[in-house]
Design a protein around this motif. Structure first.
Motif, PDB file in Angstrom:
ATOM      1  N   GLU A  40     -12.808   0.246  -1.613  1.00  0.00           N
ATOM      2  CA  GLU A  40     -13.651  -0.886  -1.837  1.00  0.00           C
ATOM      3  C   GLU A  40     -12.974  -1.972  -2.494  1.00  0.00           C
ATOM      4  O   GLU A  40     -12.763  -3.151  -2.208  1.00  0.00           O
ATOM      5  CB  GLU A  40     -14.822  -0.515  -2.624  1.00  0.00           C
ATOM      6  CG  GLU A  40     -15.929  -1.628  -2.643  1.00  0.00           C
ATOM      7  CD  GLU A  40     -17.247  -1.435  -1.992  1.00  0.00           C
ATOM      8  OE1 GLU A  40     -17.366  -0.597  -1.126  1.00  0.00           O
ATOM      9  OE2 GLU A  40     -18.420  -1.792  -2.443  1.00  0.00           O
ATOM     10  N   ALA A  41     -12.111  -1.739  -3.374  1.00  0.00           N
ATOM     11  CA  ALA A  41     -11.309  -2.817  -4.134  1.00  0.00           C
ATOM     12  C   ALA A  41     -10.297  -3.441  -3.400  1.00  0.00           C
ATOM     13  O   ALA A  41     -10.033  -4.749  -3.204  1.00  0.00           O
ATOM     14  CB  ALA A  41     -10.773  -2.230  -5.440  1.00  0.00           C
ATOM     15  N   ARG A  98     -10.407  -3.357   0.094  1.00  0.00           N
ATOM     16  CA  ARG A  98     -11.417  -3.796   1.071  1.00  0.00           C
ATOM     17  C   ARG A  98     -11.872  -5.373   0.673  1.00  0.00           C
ATOM     18  O   ARG A  98     -12.188  -6.186   1.600  1.00  0.00           O
ATOM     19  CB  ARG A  98     -12.336  -3.183   1.624  1.00  0.00           C
ATOM     20  CG  ARG A  98     -11.848  -2.048   2.510  1.00  0.00           C
ATOM     21  CD  ARG A  98     -12.925  -1.187   2.997  1.00  0.00           C
ATOM     22  NE  ARG A  98     -13.932  -1.811   4.018  1.00  0.00           N
ATOM     23  CZ  ARG A  98     -15.001  -2.031   3.839  1.00  0.00           C
ATOM     24  NH1 ARG A  98     -15.837  -1.947   2.794  1.00  0.00           N
ATOM     25  NH2 ARG A  98     -15.540  -2.803   5.185  1.00  0.00           N
ATOM     26  N   VAL A  99     -11.904  -5.519  -0.508  1.00  0.00           N
ATOM     27  CA  VAL A  99     -12.351  -6.774  -1.021  1.00  0.00           C
ATOM     28  C   VAL A  99     -11.286  -8.007  -1.070  1.00  0.00           C
ATOM     29  O   VAL A  99     -11.569  -9.242  -1.179  1.00  0.00           O
ATOM     30  CB  VAL A  99     -13.158  -7.042  -2.376  1.00  0.00           C
ATOM     31  CG1 VAL A  99     -12.359  -6.985  -3.545  1.00  0.00           C
ATOM     32  CG2 VAL A  99     -14.255  -7.636  -2.336  1.00  0.00           C
ATOM     33  N   THR A 100      -9.930  -7.402  -0.919  1.00  0.00           N
ATOM     34  CA  THR A 100      -8.859  -8.276  -0.866  1.00  0.00           C
ATOM     35  C   THR A 100      -8.929  -8.985   0.512  1.00  0.00           C
ATOM     36  O   THR A 100      -8.971  -8.453   1.637  1.00  0.00           O
ATOM     37  CB  THR A 100      -7.503  -7.789  -1.303  1.00  0.00           C
ATOM     38  OG1 THR A 100      -7.138  -7.057  -0.425  1.00  0.00           O
ATOM     39  CG2 THR A 100      -7.519  -7.295  -2.560  1.00  0.00           C
ATOM     40  N   THR A 148     -18.309   1.006  -9.340  1.00  0.00           N
ATOM     41  CA  THR A 148     -17.456   2.253  -9.757  1.00  0.00           C
ATOM     42  C   THR A 148     -16.043   1.754 -10.024  1.00  0.00           C
ATOM     43  O   THR A 148     -15.202   2.457 -10.396  1.00  0.00           O
ATOM     44  CB  THR A 148     -17.103   3.017  -8.483  1.00  0.00           C
ATOM     45  OG1 THR A 148     -17.285   2.232  -7.452  1.00  0.00           O
ATOM     46  CG2 THR A 148     -18.362   3.911  -8.237  1.00  0.00           C
ATOM     47  N   GLY A 149     -15.834   0.407 -10.177  1.00  0.00           N
ATOM     48  CA  GLY A 149     -14.450  -0.046 -10.390  1.00  0.00           C
ATOM     49  C   GLY A 149     -13.421  -0.087  -9.620  1.00  0.00           C
ATOM     50  O   GLY A 149     -14.040  -0.065  -8.284  1.00  0.00           O
ATOM     51  N   GLY A 150     -12.212  -0.004  -9.682  1.00  0.00           N
ATOM     52  CA  GLY A 150     -11.379  -0.071  -8.676  1.00  0.00           C
ATOM     53  C   GLY A 150      -9.783   0.302  -8.914  1.00  0.00           C
ATOM     54  O   GLY A 150      -8.963   0.456  -7.964  1.00  0.00           O
ATOM     55  N   VAL A 162       0.826  -1.343   0.140  1.00  0.00           N
ATOM     56  CA  VAL A 162       0.110   0.097  -0.102  1.00  0.00           C
ATOM     57  C   VAL A 162       0.915   1.389   0.080  1.00  0.00           C
ATOM     58  O   VAL A 162       0.616   2.077  -0.537  1.00  0.00           O
ATOM     59  CB  VAL A 162      -0.978   0.022   1.386  1.00  0.00           C
ATOM     60  CG1 VAL A 162      -1.484   1.263   1.436  1.00  0.00           C
ATOM     61  CG2 VAL A 162      -1.869  -1.247   1.346  1.00  0.00           C
ATOM     62  N   GLY A 197     -10.746  10.996  -2.652  1.00  0.00           N
ATOM     63  CA  GLY A 197     -10.572  10.614  -4.081  1.00  0.00           C
ATOM     64  C   GLY A 197     -10.580   9.117  -4.413  1.00  0.00           C
ATOM     65  O   GLY A 197     -11.153   9.022  -5.184  1.00  0.00           O
ATOM     66  N   GLU A 198      -9.853   8.579  -3.695  1.00  0.00           N
ATOM     67  CA  GLU A 198      -9.641   7.155  -3.934  1.00  0.00           C
ATOM     68  C   GLU A 198     -10.826   6.354  -3.568  1.00  0.00           C
ATOM     69  O   GLU A 198     -11.304   5.526  -4.421  1.00  0.00           O
ATOM     70  CB  GLU A 198      -8.640   6.513  -3.212  1.00  0.00           C
ATOM     71  CG  GLU A 198      -7.073   7.117  -3.468  1.00  0.00           C
ATOM     72  CD  GLU A 198      -6.080   6.115  -2.833  1.00  0.00           C
ATOM     73  OE1 GLU A 198      -5.698   5.348  -3.510  1.00  0.00           O
ATOM     74  OE2 GLU A 198      -5.612   6.465  -1.835  1.00  0.00           O
ATOM     75  N   ARG A 249     -13.891   7.585  -3.752  1.00  0.00           N
ATOM     76  CA  ARG A 249     -15.075   7.975  -4.751  1.00  0.00           C
ATOM     77  C   ARG A 249     -14.749   6.952  -6.084  1.00  0.00           C
ATOM     78  O   ARG A 249     -15.574   6.587  -6.778  1.00  0.00           O
ATOM     79  CB  ARG A 249     -14.779   9.418  -4.937  1.00  0.00           C
ATOM     80  CG  ARG A 249     -16.107   9.788  -5.876  1.00  0.00           C
ATOM     81  CD  ARG A 249     -15.860  11.415  -5.827  1.00  0.00           C
ATOM     82  NE  ARG A 249     -16.302  11.959  -4.711  1.00  0.00           N
ATOM     83  CZ  ARG A 249     -15.593  12.914  -4.109  1.00  0.00           C
ATOM     84  NH1 ARG A 249     -14.620  13.306  -4.849  1.00  0.00           N
ATOM     85  NH2 ARG A 249     -15.982  13.363  -3.090  1.00  0.00           N
ATOM     86  N   GLU A 250     -13.368   6.624  -6.492  1.00  0.00           N
ATOM     87  CA  GLU A 250     -13.009   5.846  -7.504  1.00  0.00           C
ATOM     88  C   GLU A 250     -13.378   4.467  -7.070  1.00  0.00           C
ATOM     89  O   GLU A 250     -12.952   3.703  -8.014  1.00  0.00           O
ATOM     90  CB  GLU A 250     -11.955   6.224  -8.122  1.00  0.00           C
ATOM     91  CG  GLU A 250     -11.670   7.722  -8.607  1.00  0.00           C
ATOM     92  CD  GLU A 250     -10.692   8.027  -9.526  1.00  0.00           C
ATOM     93  OE1 GLU A 250     -10.027   7.093 -10.138  1.00  0.00           O
ATOM     94  OE2 GLU A 250     -10.275   9.205  -9.894  1.00  0.00           O
ATOM     95  N   GLY A 251     -13.658   3.905  -5.948  1.00  0.00           N
ATOM     96  CA  GLY A 251     -13.720   2.651  -5.616  1.00  0.00           C
ATOM     97  C   GLY A 251     -12.575   1.706  -5.190  1.00  0.00           C
ATOM     98  O   GLY A 251     -12.505   0.620  -5.189  1.00  0.00           O
ATOM     99  N   VAL A 252     -11.064   2.625  -5.099  1.00  0.00           N
ATOM    100  CA  VAL A 252      -9.998   2.017  -4.727  1.00  0.00           C
ATOM    101  C   VAL A 252     -10.181   1.349  -3.396  1.00  0.00           C
ATOM    102  O   VAL A 252      -9.767   0.081  -3.202  1.00  0.00           O
ATOM    103  CB  VAL A 252      -8.987   3.122  -4.763  1.00  0.00           C
ATOM    104  CG1 VAL A 252      -7.535   2.449  -4.237  1.00  0.00           C
ATOM    105  CG2 VAL A 252      -8.730   3.514  -6.367  1.00  0.00           C
ATOM    106  N   LEU A 268      -3.961  -1.324   5.260  1.00  0.00           N
ATOM    107  CA  LEU A 268      -4.468  -0.464   4.519  1.00  0.00           C
ATOM    108  C   LEU A 268      -4.209   0.858   4.825  1.00  0.00           C
ATOM    109  O   LEU A 268      -3.971   1.902   4.118  1.00  0.00           O
ATOM    110  CB  LEU A 268      -5.907  -0.704   3.934  1.00  0.00           C
ATOM    111  CG  LEU A 268      -6.433  -1.961   3.374  1.00  0.00           C
ATOM    112  CD1 LEU A 268      -7.777  -2.151   3.323  1.00  0.00           C
ATOM    113  CD2 LEU A 268      -5.333  -2.220   2.314  1.00  0.00           C
TER     114      LEU A 268
END
Ligand SMILES: Nc1ncnc2c1ncn2[C@@H]1O[C@H](COP(=O)(O)OP(=O)(O)O)[C@@H](O)[C@H]1O
Ligand SMILES: [Mg+2]
Lengths: 251, 351
Positions: free
Chosen positions: A89-90, A92-94, B90-92, A10, A81-82, A84-87, A101
């Protein structure tokens, strides 16, 4: 071990993105330089009252804390910003640790602070600052601790509000009393008794005093103890809060 | 692969002083078998994303239980995370980071070695027609490329179960058709189980073995598209009359052979010069109708017969058309969700 590895992944990702943005690098470097050259001279006439031979001996530790607190307060904005772009969430799914994180991002903020501290102390020396080497190292560590606390709190606030528009006024509201009551720019001892009493309630004042005392190499004095204790307490609380927001399902 | 019982999610939200509780998902049961491709269809705000976030361990269910890939989503969340790939709405990938870096870092967070993640990532880029975009930033990619990048991220650790949340929302028709190919490939090439949400009827129809329809947080149907449509009684017969004076008479004649209306609606719908009704086995009934109309000297401008569509299924099940449901719940859009495209959504499909 796995935690360190995940934090490092990270951290490396954050650093890579920051370094690719020259504005981030240049502003980060210029901040301490501007403070030293544009604010330092104002303190020169006050040397007598400050009880030091060189204004930078008083000023550099204060600036250090200021950079630590205020730079870190803004760390959370990039997280929105991250998010909002779904980073987030992506990530947290790992299966990666939620604390990693957060910690990976904190390490990036602390690295920035460390570089800035290096510039500040180095320039301070050139401008005539005096102090003990051991004390300066400890003072910088103390600053990193309190900076880490502020960065963690800022990240937690970012994930809680999820909006720059909500976060900015909150940060401003917190920053004003911190700046005015911590004796960062001028020592609180210049003020009337009531103001000093109020500032006794401000944890960051103790940290500022602690860093200043540490720079003088006088480890035995009270401010060292209080400053260190406050910095540690703030750090633990903020880290706990920050991890909780990364863990929370609704983030 | 997925087994959910009584999943419930309530959100507390506050508007001014008033606190309201939204039951976004309201008792969902789901069973998805290995190798199945299931389309989770419903209007915006129906609770699709919320259900998916519970199944992917991002959100703890308020009530109910679910096992995904054999593990409990609450007590064994880490094992669930290892087994699934999730491509969120929203993608990732961060818009100003390099695509390849994002994919590799994502893989490494799954515990992959850097070199393995890189090799696997490049392989996926090739399979998903992303060749040459390894160092490109997502903000400089087309919508379709970005979406395929999101999918590459979701597949980096080779999951056997893949969740896709609105994979083609906001894409132009060509990019959608292209992405459909890649989604179909997930099972064809990798044998993956796919659970995808969509509010496009044609998408659910085209991609899935089975369609699960959700509305207001509840499952209202679950079957193959064929069976869902077959259960709808009657084809839609749409008469356009040449003269307004004939409308009443034509409506009576069509009404005599029509199925009863749904949800309290009249069996025959009159709309200007148009007269519409559902007729069982319209192909056989229409010749008789035409003879009847011509005996009564009623002249037709045109006649159309529509086979039932998934929109009709939705209408039958909920009393609203999916199109209307969409309009009344536009506030259900998630953060940063791209505005729905004007044309391809909910196009009626004649067969
Ligand atoms: N974090 C949240 N807080 C409050 N309400 C939410 C939240 N997430 C979703 N909702 C509400 O729950 C309902 C279902 O949303 P969602 O699952 O995103 O629907 P879909 O994905 O089918 O469009 C909507 O009414 C939405 O406004
Ligand atoms: Mg959704």
């Amino acid at each position: 071990m796995q935690f360190l590895r995940e934090s490092f992944i990270v951290f490396r990702r954050q650093l890579r993105m920051n370094l690719r943005n020259p504005a981030w690098v240049i502003i980060g470097m210029l901040q301490p330089v501007m403070y030293l050259f544009l604010f330092g001279p104002l303190l020169k006439p006050l040397i007598g009252q400050l009880g030091v031979e060189n204004e930078y001996t008083f000023f550099v530790p204060g600036m250090l804390v200021q950079l630590g607190i205020f730079g870190a307060f803004f760390a959370g904005f990039s997280l929105i910003g991250e998010w909002r772009e779904g980073v987030i969430e992506a990530e947290r799914v790992t299966p990666a640790s939620r604390t990693a994180l957060l910690v990976g991002r904190l390490v990036r903020d602390l690295l920035q602070l460390l570089v800035q501290a290096g510039i500040l102390v180095g320039l301070g020396y050139l401008l005539g600052m005096t102090g003990s080497a051991r004390g300066i190292v400890f003072g910088v560590l103390l600053t990193l601790l309190v900076g880490g606390a502020c960065a963690a709190a800022s990240n937690a606030l970012a994930l809680t509000t999820k909006s720059e528009d909500v976060m900015a006024p909150v940060i401003n509201m917190v920053m004003m009393p911190v700046l005015l009551l911590s004796g960062i720019l001028l020592p609180m001892t210049l003020g009337p008794q009531w103001l000093q009493s109020v500032s006794d309630w401000m944890p960051f004042k103790w940290v500022t005093d602690g860093v200043r005392t540490s720079f003088s190499g006088d480890f035995a004095r009270d401010p060292m103890l209080y400053g260190t204790a406050w910095a540690a307490v703030l750090f633990v609380l903020s880290l706990w809060w920050g991890t909780a927001t990364f863990r929370r399902e609704n983030a | 692969m997925i087994q959910a019982r009584g999943l419930v999610q309530t959100f507390r939200s506050r508007e001014g002083r008033k606190k309201t509780e939204v039951r976004a998902v309201d008792g969902v049961d789901l069973d998805v078998a290995e190798g199945e491709v299931v389309g989770f269809l419903g209007p915006n705000g129906a609770g699709k994303t919320t259900t998916l976030r519970m199944l992917t361990t991002l959100l703890r269910p308020t009530e109910g239980t679910a096992t995904v890939a054999g593990f409990d989503v609450v007590t064994q969340s880490e094992q669930v995370r290892r087994s699934i790939g999730y491509v969120s709405q929203t993608g990732g990938a961060f818009s100003s980071a390099r695509a390849g870096d994002e994919v590799v870092d994502h893989g490494m967070l799954y515990g992959m070695r850097g070199a393995d993640a890189t090799r696997r990532g490049k392989e996926l880029f090739e399979q998903l027609d992303l060749d040459g975009l390894w160092t490109r930033m997502p903000k400089n990619m087309s919508g379709g490329q970005r979406r395929r990048l999101d999918i590459a991220m979701g597949l980096i650790h080779d999951p056997t179960l893949v969740f896709l949340d609105e994979p083609t929302t906001g894409l132009d028709p060509q990019a959608r058709a292209n992405l459909w190919e890649h989604i179909a490939d997930l099972r064809r090439r990798r044998g993956a189980t796919v659970f995808l949400t969509t509010h496009y009827l044609d998408e659910a129809d085209h991609l899935s073995d089975r369609i699960v329809i959700i509305d207001h947080g509840r499952i209202v149907a679950s079957d193959s598209a064929e069976n869902l449509k077959a259960n709808i009684s009657g084809d839609l017969v749409d008469l356009e009359l040449a003269s307004a004076g004939d409308v009443t008479s034509a409506a009576r004649r069509l009404g005599s052979m029509a199925e009863p209306g749904r949800g309290g609606a009249e069996a025959v719908e009159v709309d200007g010069f148009h007269v519409r009704a559902r007729v069982a086995q319209a192909g056989r009934a229409v010749p008789g109708l035409l003879a009847d109309l011509s005996r009564a000297d009623i002249t037709l401008e045109s006649i159309e017969v529509h086979r039932p569509t998934l929109d009709d299924v939705f209408l039958t099940l909920t009393g609203r058309s999916l199109r209307d449901a969409q309009e009344t719940t536009t506030d259900g859009a998630g953060p940063g969700e791209p505005a729905p495209p004007a044309t391809p959504a909910l196009v009626r499909q004649e067969q």
